[in-house]
Design a protein around this motif. Structure first.
Motif, PDB file in Angstrom:
ATOM      1  N   UNK A 177       0.953  -1.014  -0.104  1.00 18.57           N
ATOM      2  CA  UNK A 177       0.093   0.049   0.044  1.00 18.57           C
ATOM      3  C   UNK A 177       1.096   1.217  -0.036  1.00 18.57           C
ATOM      4  N   UNK A 178       0.708   2.077  -0.808  1.00 20.49           N
ATOM      5  CA  UNK A 178       1.501   3.341  -1.123  1.00 20.49           C
ATOM      6  C   UNK A 178       0.685   4.494  -1.042  1.00 20.49           C
ATOM      7  N   UNK A 179       1.120   5.324  -0.009  1.00 21.23           N
ATOM      8  CA  UNK A 179       0.242   6.524   0.405  1.00 21.23           C
ATOM      9  C   UNK A 179       1.468   7.825   0.032  1.00 21.23           C
ATOM     10  N   UNK A 180       1.138   8.963  -0.545  1.00 20.90           N
ATOM     11  CA  UNK A 180       1.718  10.014  -0.583  1.00 20.90           C
ATOM     12  C   UNK A 180       1.407  10.877   0.288  1.00 20.90           C
ATOM     13  N   UNK A 181       2.605  11.245   1.460  1.00 20.96           N
ATOM     14  CA  UNK A 181       2.254  12.311   2.456  1.00 20.96           C
ATOM     15  C   UNK A 181       3.295  13.499   2.185  1.00 20.96           C
ATOM     16  N   UNK A 182       2.866  14.617   1.407  1.00 23.38           N
ATOM     17  CA  UNK A 182       3.811  15.676   1.117  1.00 23.38           C
ATOM     18  C   UNK A 182       4.665  14.975  -0.085  1.00 23.38           C
ATOM     19  N   UNK A 183       5.995  14.997   0.148  1.00 27.07           N
ATOM     20  CA  UNK A 183       6.969  14.498  -0.753  1.00 27.07           C
ATOM     21  C   UNK A 183       7.199  12.855  -0.575  1.00 27.07           C
ATOM     22  N   UNK A 184       6.953  12.454   0.561  1.00 29.35           N
ATOM     23  CA  UNK A 184       7.257  11.104   1.186  1.00 29.35           C
ATOM     24  C   UNK A 184       6.037  10.087   0.737  1.00 29.35           C
ATOM     25  N   UNK A 185       6.727   9.001   0.102  1.00 33.01           N
ATOM     26  CA  UNK A 185       5.611   8.016  -0.227  1.00 33.01           C
ATOM     27  C   UNK A 185       5.748   6.854   0.611  1.00 33.01           C
TER      28      UNK A 185
END
Ligand SMILES: [Zn+2]
Ligand SMILES: [Zn+2]
Length: 163
Positions: free
Chosen positions: A43-51
């Motif tokens: 599961x990949x979720x982008x928070x700001x510029x961190x995946x």
């Protein structure tokens, strides 16, 4: 599978969920095998510029007990989370196995996580007593009782002598 992380960064609009069946039965593991296919979930979720990349899978290791040599198996649940930045994709020292064009090799990732997760000395059970040096069978064996009987016999003779 090669998961295009670079593309996920450039086109991201919602969490990405990926599942895959992996066959690691032909891979070389130290002291065990992983014969059954592994169901991997990512599961990949982008928070700001961190995946935030989360991984989960369950694998069954098949091996010979290090003490009694009996064929045994054990299930390992592996759960990991890695923060991935775009710069990691071109970093040769990145934690995850990326290809030159920013793709993640999921099979290689699962393989290396299994190497970290599974101990190289595996037992059939934590209290395995191993093999008997007399009869070569798994303990407790028939000899254990005989030895105890012999001790009891000697003790009773001693007691008789003392009385
Ligand atoms: Zn054992
Ligand atoms: Zn024995």
């Amino acid at each position: 599978m090669l998961l295009d992380i670079k593309k996920i960064f450039s086109t991201y609009d919602a969490p990405v969920k990926v599942s895959e069946e992996l066959d690691l039965s032909k891979e070389d593991f130290p002291g065990y095998e992983v014969p059954d296919s592994i169901h991997l979930e990512l599961c990949l979720v982008l928070h700001g510029n961190v995946l935030e990349t989360e991984l989960y899978f369950r694998a069954q290791a098949v091996y010979e007990c290090a003490r009694c040599l009996e064929r045994s198996q054990q299930v390992f649940d592996v759960e990991r989370s890695y923060p991935v930045r775009q710069a990691d994709l071109t970093d040769p020292d990145a934690e995850l196995p990326f290809t030159e064009d920013g793709q993640l090799d999921t099979k290689e990732l699962v393989y290396s996580e299994l190497l970290l997760e599974i101990p190289t000395v595996l037992l059939c059970s934590d209290d395995c007593a191993g093999l008997c040096p007399v009869c070569g069978r798994k303990k407790p064996c028939a000899c254990t009782h005989e030895t105890n009987d012999a001790t009891d016999e000697r003790l009773s003779i001693l007691k008789q002598l003392l009385s």
